[in-house]
Structure formats: structure tokens, C-alpha cells
Scaffold this active site. Structure first.
Site, mmCIF file in Angstrom:
data_model
loop_
_atom_site.group_PDB
_atom_site.id
_atom_site.type_symbol
_atom_site.label_atom_id
_atom_site.label_comp_id
_atom_site.label_asym_id
_atom_site.label_seq_id
_atom_site.Cartn_x
_atom_site.Cartn_y
_atom_site.Cartn_z
ATOM 1 N N ASP A 1 0.866 -1.175 0.000
ATOM 2 C CA ASP A 1 0.000 0.000 0.000
ATOM 3 C C ASP A 1 0.910 1.236 0.000
ATOM 4 O O ASP A 1 2.137 1.127 0.107
ATOM 5 C CB ASP A 1 -0.963 -0.027 1.202
HETATM 6 C C1 BGC Z 1 -5.015 3.290 0.298
HETATM 7 C C2 BGC Z 1 -5.248 2.272 -0.792
HETATM 8 C C3 BGC Z 1 -5.101 2.908 -2.147
HETATM 9 C C4 BGC Z 1 -3.748 3.565 -2.243
HETATM 10 C C5 BGC Z 1 -3.466 4.177 -3.594
HETATM 11 C C6 BGC Z 1 -3.758 4.120 0.073
HETATM 12 O O1 BGC Z 1 -3.718 5.200 0.937
HETATM 13 O O2 BGC Z 1 -4.935 2.632 1.539
HETATM 14 O O3 BGC Z 1 -6.525 1.717 -0.635
HETATM 15 O O4 BGC Z 1 -5.297 1.953 -3.153
HETATM 16 O O5 BGC Z 1 -3.661 4.571 -1.259
HETATM 17 O O6 BGC Z 1 -4.196 5.315 -3.809
#
Ligand code: BGC
Length: 756
Positions: A283
Site C-alpha cells: 500500500d
Molecule cells: C489506500 C489504498 C489505495 C492507495 C493508492 C492508500 O492510501 O490505503 O486503498 O489503493 O492509497 O491510492
């Protein structure tokens, strides 16, 4: 032409692959590319920076463009529009030494520009075809605009409404969430990932992110393995079994090790036990955050992540900047990097990017396939199916006549219709409640409007609830002034539609709350409106289960509309006026207060279950509040009423591998045609480990004309009776089982059978 394209072409010409590529062909082609790569280039493929910064600036001169040119980038995300994506792809393909194409990701969570209800809302439709179509449309639109990879579906089971991201998931139930997982993956990926209108799905957030302690985002989780296997893992596994190409590691720790570097999770469970063949991405800054978790410096955590089975690093650049050093120091091997790179390259081959890096870059498709009337119509239909009628004392449906007062902070905002995670939405073109109602009544009724209150009495909280361009432009008047204006307007009306609830960013990432009641100022508004003596219907916006005890006791009609998407306003009008009969059923329990959390229907019996009425000393209950929810899992009303006959089983006893047919007669006993979600639950009375008092094992949504009756049947196999035992073995244990069928988890008919 670059060497890799020639090589790739040779492999294509010598194999006889049809439209769907063969795995062996892909493996050979990946090898042909890997053979040409330096260690640095392999590491480069593991790097996923955010492209956000140059969507508005000059792309070619950016830092990232230079990195792409020098082979240090495997993919980009947070980038929109064909022209911008093509420009980046061109740098990768034409300027980097090997010309390896980039993969382009985005959070296409509940639609692209045609926005569908937030996932929690969509799950309340219990309509798997509809959910699959929503993902199909999202994939068509996103791929038409250059995207080929989506960070969806989000399959974190959550039983804590304080957690803001409960809005992004499918509610509290393992079985339902697993079926939705399959539908979403099918919708995004279709059966040919190389087609230019399908995109790769990325299952997230693996794992247990929805079980954060106290519902505080990014917080620690701690859970027994038996619970993981029986309750929290199955949705992720269902998505993997459905063929999802990638998976995202979650932010939280599991057994004391952050998921991003948890080898048991990323290798033992995911690859060895489940046979996952795709790639794992972290993530956002998940790798570097492990420094704060306290398991080492950037080099250490990066090496641990790779060793655990992580293949791609979102934003941290830990893998990019430290893996070479770790190889030199013997902390990891080049072979491990090659394997990670292999998995990333494989995804690019699966998407057909080596055959045509610009296959998702068609200006023509971008113009004709995005935010189309057909897609928006589908989003509108989906929204009507996601709404849950929580209460209705003869107020709904409304007539399109007389004077209708539309009052409340959420009544006249387009920006807040799509809810959280709608990054591609065209906010100003969403349909607000006022837009929808105005169109629906035309000249046949008079609409009057007042804001009535701000979203929240505390301006700072209101700002946090309406971030990212969703401001409600706070009214400077006092609460009393706004309220008395609303009351004056309401007095002259025949009926009041009070549009209240949360702002779009009150749920979603980093939007946890400790108070689940309506903001005080909105509660005061509702009280004042009720005092007019006019019928009041509350149209409730929310991204989570709220505490609606007071509203349930005092407001005659409540329609929960979640965040219905770009077409929400039209869909709300469809349901309020009865053009569509509501059929949504809750997929999360609505508690009486925060203290009851976690409150969910799949609970265990305990050794001292409450027997008889609340309160009983020395039984499992509270002194101050009963164990009951305000609204149980599976609950939702209709404008018609459904009655259930007795539940029947075709056999009183079955053997291993056998199945039992369960049937129940359902009658539409009211005056409106309508759809009913018939739910099937089981209970395993005696096990080697304790089993829940009820578990969903089937559901069917049936359409019944007024007066019509249907027999609904379910097939239960011994697979449906199985669970993971103490040794984490999947078993169906002999003994007595109950089956329950009905319209919600609390209101069911029961029958029994035995497994020999
Ligand atoms: C979130 C994810 C997301 C990623 C990319 C993160 O802060 O937890 O769910 O896909 O950002 O935007």
C-alpha cells in the site's frame, strides 16, 4: 524496434496463442525479457511511484520522467487521461534502454466517471449480476481513459462502524463478501485480460485491515488464526480463486509483523496454501512505514518485504534505493529480485502491453465510452437497489403533488453525492437530491428548499467531512436562524424530505469516528421539523452504520441512501416517489450505541447466553442496554410486504459429499410489485470447536408481483457445512444442523437435518 519487442514477437509467432494467451507462452516471453535485464533494471520494475504531481505540470521534465527513462519505474498510478498516460508510456517504451511498458493503476473503486454507490451501499443490493456489471462498466470507462489496473475490490471484512473504511467494503459477512469478491473480479477482468476494455484487479488490503483496534485507521490488529481462516480470509481467497491478478498488502501488523513484510501471510498462506500466481504490491508507503512500526531502517524493511513475498513498492522507493546494496551484502539474493520482477512482467504480458503498449490509449474510446448515458442509467439503477428503507410509517412513497419541503445540509450538494474514493468523478455533474426531485416532479408538485442546518456544529469537523473539493460552503448564520427559516418553509408544505447525515469524506480512509450519532445540529433540525406535525421522511446519507436509536423512535420514515454515486439524486427521486420499490438489505448491523461494538450477527453463543428477556444477572448482557441492534444484518423494508411459509428440507439426514435441498414459499402480500432478498443461514449445533449461532450460506433476490408467490430453493452441500477446525483443516463434522430462512437475520423460519 527495440529488442524486447522483437523477441516477444518471435515468441508470439512461434507459439499459436489465440486471443486468450497461454500461460506457457507468457512464461517463455517473460524469460526472454528477463534474460536481457540488468539487476538494476529488474529492481526498477518493482518501483511504483505516484504520478499525481505531473498530471498538471510538464510531464517530460519531471523527476519521474527521468526515472522512467533510466528504467527505474515499473508502473504509475494517480494519473488520468489518455494524453498524459500515452506521454509517460512513450518515455518508457522509446527512451528507456529496454523499452518495457509501464502498467497504469488507479483507485477505480465504485465506478470511474459514471460513479456507482459506495461498495458498502452496493453490497446492500445483494445483486451479484448488478455488482459484476458495475465493475464491468468501471473497467470499460477506466480502460478507455488509459488505465489498465485498479486497486479494487476492497475485501476487508469489518465489524466496526467507527472505522471510516467500512464504507469501502462489503459489510460484516464472510459469505456475502466472498460472492461479491468473485463478481467484482469477473467484472473487471472479464475472461480476456488482453482485451482493451478489461483491467487487472488488485485485491486489497491483505489482510485484516478492517479489524483495526478501536476502529482507528492504520491501528494494530490481533486475531486468532482460526478466526482469520473462517471469517476474515475467505473473501480475499475467493477473489484469488476467481483469478485476480494482483493483491495489495495492508498497512496493519499481523502477529506482530506488518503485513508488508509478513512472510507467513504473503508466501505461506497466499502462495503456498492458496496458490496465488500474481504479484503483490504494497500500500501507499507501506514499505517505509515499517520504520515507524519499529522493525528496522529502510534497507532492512525493504529486504524483509522482498523476502516475505512483496513484489512492488508503492511510493516508498525503499526497494528501488536499497535492494542492490542488500544483494551486495548477501541479505537477499538476485534470484529473489528476479522472481519479483518476473511476476510484475507477467502481469504486463497478461494485459497485452508488450504486444501494444498503447492498447489502452485510445482518444476515440475516451470520448465515446466514458460517462455515457447508458452507463449512467446503469449507475442510477444500481443506486436504487442499494438504498435501504429502514422505517416507513405510511409516509412513503410520496405523491408527485402538493408542496414538498426539501430541507437539510445534504439536499443541495452535487459534490457529496459520489462519496469517498471517487477520484475520477465529475463532481459538478453529479445529480443532487434537489436536481433529482426537481426533474421528477416537473410541474406536478411544488418544491421548496432550505438548508436547515450546517453539516456539523463544529466547523473543523465539517471541514474534515467535506475535504477534497466536497465543501458545503458553510452557512455563516446561527443554527437557530437556519432552523427557523426551515420550519417556516416546512409549515407551508404537505410533506418534509429531510436530507441529513454524513458528508462524503466523513467515511473513507483516515475518517474514523468515535461518535456514530447524527451531529447534534442535524438532530435539532429533525426535532424542529417533527414539531411542525407534518409527515417527515429522513433521507440519510452515510458511509457507515450509524446509531439511529432516536431517529428510529421518532422519525416516521427513514430511507438510507449511503452515497449513491453520480446519479444518486435521480435514484432517490425514483424511490421516494415509488417509481422503484426499495429492496436493499443491510450488510452491517446498526448498533444501539458505540459501546455495543463489535455487534454482528455471526456471534458465538458463549457459555452464558442471554435466555429470556433482557436483563438477566450472570448472563452475557449489559446492565444499561440490551444486546439487540437497532437494525439487524439483512434487514430492509419494501413498499410491499413479504410473508414466508415454513422452511422445508428434502432429507432429514445426509452423508459426506451429499447435499440437501432447502425450500421456502415467499408471498408478496402487499399492493406493490417488489424484490425480496431471501436469506439462508445455518447453525452447526455441536462441533470440535464452537460455531456461530447463525451463518449466511445462501441468498436469492426474487422479483414478485403484488399477490404473487414463489418457492425459493437452495442447495446446501457439505462444503457449505464445513469450517476450519483447530488444526486449520477444512472439515464438515457430523451432527445436527439447523437451516434458517427469512427476510433478515433476526426474522427467520427454522428446520433441521443431520449430517451422518
Ligand atoms: C489506500 C489504498 C489505495 C492507495 C493508492 C492508500 O492510501 O490505503 O486503498 O489503493 O492509497 O491510492
Amino acid at each position: 524496434m527495440k529488442l524486447i519487442y522483437l523477441l516477444a514477437l518471435v515468441v508470439v509467432l512461434t507459439s499459436c496463442s489465440g486471443p486468450v494467451q497461454k500461460q506457457s507462452d507468457i512464461d517463455a516471453r517473460v524469460d526472454s525479457v528477463l534474460n536481457l535485464m540488468t539487476l538494476e533494471e529488474k529492481i526498477g520494475q518493482l518501483n511504483l511511484p505516484s504520478a499525481g504531481q505531473f498530471t498538471t505540470g510538464a510531464a517530460a521534465n519531471s523527476d519521474i520522467a527521468k526515472k522512467i527513462e533510466s528504467g527505474q519505474v515499473g508502473g504509475l498510478f494517480n494519473i488520468k487521461r489518455v494524453a498524459a498516460i500515452r506521454e509517460m508510456q512513450q518515455i518508457a517504451v522509446e527512451k528507456s534502454r529496454l523499452g518495457i511498458p509501464l502498467i497504469f493503476g488507479m483507485d477505480v473503486i465504485h465506478g470511474y466517471e459514471s460513479v456507482f454507490p459506495i461498495p458498502l451501499g452496493l453490497s446492500c443490493s445483494w445483486d451479484m449480476d448488478l455488482i459484476e456489471r458495475s465493475a464491468r462498466i468501471a473497467a470499460t470507462e477506466a480502460s478507455a481513459d488509459g488505465i489498465n489496473w485498479t486497486f479494487s475490490p476492497m475485501l476487508d471484512l469489518s465489524r466496526d462502524p467507527r472505522w471510516g473504511r467500512i464504507s469501502e467494503g462489503n459489510g460484516e459477512d464472510t459469505y456475502l463478501s466472498s460472492r461479491i469478491a468473485e463478481a467484482m473480479v469477473r467484472g473487471y477482468q472479464g475472461d480476456d485480460l488482453t482485451a482493451n476494455n478489461t483491467i487487472m484487479s488488485c485485491v486489497k488490503h491483505y489482510a485484516l485491515y478492517g479489524a483495526a483496534e478501536a476502529g482507528r485507521d492504520y491501528n494494530t490488529t490481533d486475531m486468532s488464526h482460526i478466526r482469520m481462516y473462517n471469517e476474515y480470509f475467505p473473501p480475499y481467497k475467493a477473489a484469488i480463486d476467481a483469478g485476480a491478478g494482483s493483491i495489495m498488502a495492508s498497512f496493519n501488523e499481523i502477529d506482530g509483523v506488518p503485513a508488508t513484510a509478513n512472510k507467513w501471510l504473503l508466501t505461506e498462506v497466499l502462495r503456498n496454501q492458496w496458490g496465488f500466481k500474481g504479484f503483490v504490491v504494497s500500500d501507499y508507503t507501506g514499505v517505509s512505514e515499517m520504520i515507524a512500526h519499529g522493525i528496522g531502517d529502510l534497507q532492512t524493511v525493504s529486504a524483509r518485504a522482498l523476502d516475505a513475498g512483496l513484489d512492488m513498492d508503492m511510493v516508498s522507493e525503499g526497494l528501488l534505493t536499497t535492494l542492490k546494496k542488500s544483494v551486495d551484502e548477501g541479505k537477499i539474493t538476485e534470484q529473489q529480485i528476479t522472481e519479483a520482477c518476473r511476476r510484475v512482467l507477467k502481469a504486463k504480458f497478461q494485459l497485452g502491453l508488450f504486444d501494444d503498449p498503447y492498447r489502452y490509449c485510445s482518444e476515440e474510446r475516451a470520448k465515446s465510452e466514458v460517462f455515457t448515458a447508458t452507463n449512467r442509467a446503469e449507475a442510477r439503477k444500481a443506486a436504487t437497489e442499494s438504498f435501504v428503507l429502514l422505517k416507513n410509517d405510511n409516509v412513503l412513497p410520496l405523491k408527485k403533488s402538493g408542496t414538498i419541503a426539501v430541507i437539510g445540509p445534504m439536499a443541495n450538494t452535487r459534490e457529496n453525492m459520489t462519496g469517498t474514493w471517487s477520484v475520477a468523478a465529475r463532481f459538478s455533474e453529479s445529480i443532487s437530491v434537489m436536481d433529482g426531485l426537481t426533474k421528477a416532479v416537473g410541474n406536478s408538485a411544488k418544491l421548496v428548499y432550505a438548508r436547515g442546518s450546517n453539516l456539523h456544529e463544529d466547523a473543523a469537523i465539517e471541514e474534515r467531512a467535506t475535504m477534497f473539493g466536497k465543501s458545503l460552503n458553510r452557512d455563516k448564520r446561527s443554527a437557530e436562524e437556519m432552523r427557523s427559516e426551515a420550519v417556516r418553509i416546512a409549515r407551508a408544505a404537505d410533506v418534509i424530505v429531510a436530507v441529513v447525515g454524513e458528508g462524503a469524506e466523513m467515511s473513507g480512509e483516515a475518517s474514523s469516528v468515535t461518535n456514530l450519532e447524527l451531529p447534534q445540529t442535524q438532530r435539532e433540525l429533525l426535532k424542529a421539523l417533527l414539531q411542525t406535525g407534518k409527515p417527515v421522511v429522513a433521507v440519510l446519507f452515510t458511509g457507515r452504520p450509524l446509531v439511529l436509536k432516536w431517529e428510529n423512535e421518532n422519525v416516521p420514515a427513514i430511507l438510507n441512501v449511503w452515497f449513491g454515486g453520480s446519479e444518486a439524486g435521480d435514484a432517490i427521486a425514483d424511490v421516494l416517489f415509488g417509481d422503484v420499490n426499495p429492496s436493499g438489505k443491510l450488510t452491517t448491523t446498526f448498533p444501539q450505541n458505540v459501546g455495543q461494538i463489535p455487534l454482528y450477527y455471526v456471534h458465538k453463543n458463549t457459555g452464558r447466553p442471554l435466555s429470556g428477556p433482557w436483563f438477566q444477572k450472570f448472563q452475557s448482557n449489559y446492565i444499561d442496554v440490551s444486546n439487540e441492534p437497532v437494525y439487524p444484518f439483512g434487514y430492509g423494508l419494501s413498499y410491499t410486504t413479504f410473508t414466508y411459509g415454513d422452511v422445508k428440507v428434502d432429507k432429514s439426514s445426509i452423508t459426506q459429499g451429499d447435499s440437501v435441498t432447502v425450500s421456502i414459499d415467499v408471498t408478496n402480500a402487499g399492493k406493490y410489485d417488489g424484490a425480496e432478498v431471501v436469506q439462508l443461514y445455518i447453525r452447526d449445533w455441536v462441533g470440535s470447536v464452537t460455531r456461530p449461532v447463525k451463518e449466511l450460506r445462501g441468498f436469492k433476490k426474487v422479483m414478485l408481483k403484488a399477490g404473487e408467490a414463489k418457492t425459493v430453493t437452495f442447495q446446501l452441500t457439505t462444503q457449505d457445512l464445513s469450517f476450519y477446525n483447530s488444526d486449520l483443516k477444512w472439515v464438515a463434522e457430523p451432527g445436527e444442523f439447523s437451516v434458517f430462512a427469512g427476510g433478515n437475520s433476526n426474522d427467520v423460519k427454522e428446520a433441521k437435518f443431520t449430517l451422518q
